[in-house]
Enzyme design. Structure first.
Site, PDB file in Angstrom:
ATOM      1  N   SER A 156      24.924 -42.478  10.186  1.00 30.84           N
ATOM      2  CA  SER A 156      26.094 -43.249  10.121  1.00 30.84           C
ATOM      3  C   SER A 156      26.724 -42.378   8.933  1.00 30.84           C
ATOM      4  O   SER A 156      26.078 -42.068   7.966  1.00 30.84           O
ATOM      5  CB  SER A 156      26.043 -44.587   9.610  1.00 30.84           C
ATOM      6  OG  SER A 156      27.186 -45.238   9.329  1.00 30.84           O
ATOM      7  N   TYR A 169      22.387 -52.074   6.024  1.00 32.01           N
ATOM      8  CA  TYR A 169      22.750 -51.079   6.900  1.00 32.01           C
ATOM      9  C   TYR A 169      22.731 -49.519   6.409  1.00 32.01           C
ATOM     10  O   TYR A 169      22.361 -48.676   6.805  1.00 32.01           O
ATOM     11  CB  TYR A 169      24.049 -51.588   7.587  1.00 32.01           C
ATOM     12  CG  TYR A 169      24.485 -50.633   8.719  1.00 32.01           C
ATOM     13  CD1 TYR A 169      23.842 -50.576  10.160  1.00 32.01           C
ATOM     14  CD2 TYR A 169      25.437 -49.476   8.471  1.00 32.01           C
ATOM     15  CE1 TYR A 169      24.151 -49.825  11.070  1.00 32.01           C
ATOM     16  CE2 TYR A 169      25.824 -48.766   9.528  1.00 32.01           C
ATOM     17  CZ  TYR A 169      25.043 -48.693  10.740  1.00 32.01           C
ATOM     18  OH  TYR A 169      25.357 -48.003  11.665  1.00 32.01           O
TER      19      TYR A 169
END
Ligand code: NAP
Length: 258
Positions: A156, A169
């Site tokens: 990401s 995350y």
């Protein structure tokens, strides 16, 4: 500009290959499973919601692609024995494994580090990192038998440069990049397995809507539109790419005549 991908001008790029996709029931995993099957792979659909996996199974069968297999598994609770059983089942039923897309992931909660819930932290790290480690450990011996195997991790933007409130995350995606780099270095020169990371970029999925509830989700490309890199790295065209972390959006397939 996003690459309109499944760019399947050359279908059958994954003919006779066996590919395992985690989180195959929804979002990017669902698009990847369809793309790989459309290109001739027998796809193993792994996920935690059977109904969603059955729906992807139907999509693949109805499109005339090779019949996939469904393997329900909750990555939050699966044990090393569950992963070993999966590897054994693949060996018994299909005889080999050529590709693995680690795609399943959870966002957890966006919150400041000062008050980040440790239980949520552990769940995110487990599903997004530790489960990938255990699955990789279990299937490596089977993938070593393939002439040309590919393991793809999913990163990401916040796995390269974090931002406020992205908590577990972001940490899990940095860890994913490290896991990929470590494994790639360990396999360099001694294995037919190549290992890479894909950053999908902002993509129109449930997770994106959860992360950015105020955003107009339609401005982001659909998962089907970012499949070019997913296909390239999974198939023979990506044979020389190893240990890299690449962006799926704005990715242009190399011109084969160059
Ligand atoms: P998504 O639509 O929420 O899909 C996530 C998938 O993971 C679902 O199929 C989900 O299953 C599965 N999953 C979650 N927890 C699981 C568990 N415990 N066991 C088994 N499967 C589990 O999200 P997405 O956007 O497609 O995300 C796919 C990957 O891309 C993730 O790794 C994410 O971090 C990454 N990513 C996405 C974006 C984006 O903008 N969408 C950007 C950067 C990175 P259920 O459907 O059954 O819950």
């Amino acid at each position: 500009m996003t690459n309109k991908t499944t760019s399947n001008t050359n279908l059958n790029q994954l003919k006779e290959r066996v590919v395992l996709v985690t989180g195959a029931g929804d979002g990017i995993g669902r698009a990847a499973a369809n793309c790989y099957a459309e290109n001739g792979a027998t796809v193993i659909l792994l996920g935690r919601t059977l109904k969603k996996l059955e729906s992807v199974y139907d999509e693949i069968v109805n499109s005339g692609s090779p019949e996939p297999l469904i393997h329900p598994m909750d990555l939050l609770t699966a044990t090393p024995q569950d992963y070993d059983d999966l590897a054994e089942a693949i060996k018994q039923e299909l005889g080999k494994l050529d590709g693995l897309l680690h795609n399943a992931g959870i966002l957890g909660k966006k919150a400041p580090i000062a008050s980040y819930d440790p239980n949520t932290w552990c769940e995110v790290m487990h599903v997004n990192v530790t489960a990938q480690l255990m699955l990789t450990q279990a299937i490596l011996p089977l993938m070593e038998e393939s002439d040309d195997a590919s393991i793809l991790f999913t990163s990401s933007g916040v796995g390269r440069k974090s931002r406020a409130f992205w908590g577990a995350y972001a940490a899990s995606k940095f860890a994913t990049e490290a896991l990929m780099q470590t494994l790639a270095d360990e396999l360099e020169g001694i294995s037919n397995i190549r290992v890479n990371c894909i950053n999908p970029g902002a993509t129109r999925t449930r997770m994106r809507a959860q992360a950015f509830p105020a955003e107009d989700i339609k401005k982001n490309p659909a998962p089907e539109e970012i499949m070019g890199l997913y296909l390239h790295l999974m198939g023979p065209a990506g044979k020389n790419i190893h240990g890299q972390s690449l962006d799926a959006q704005n990715w242009n397939a190399p011109n084969p005549s160059q």
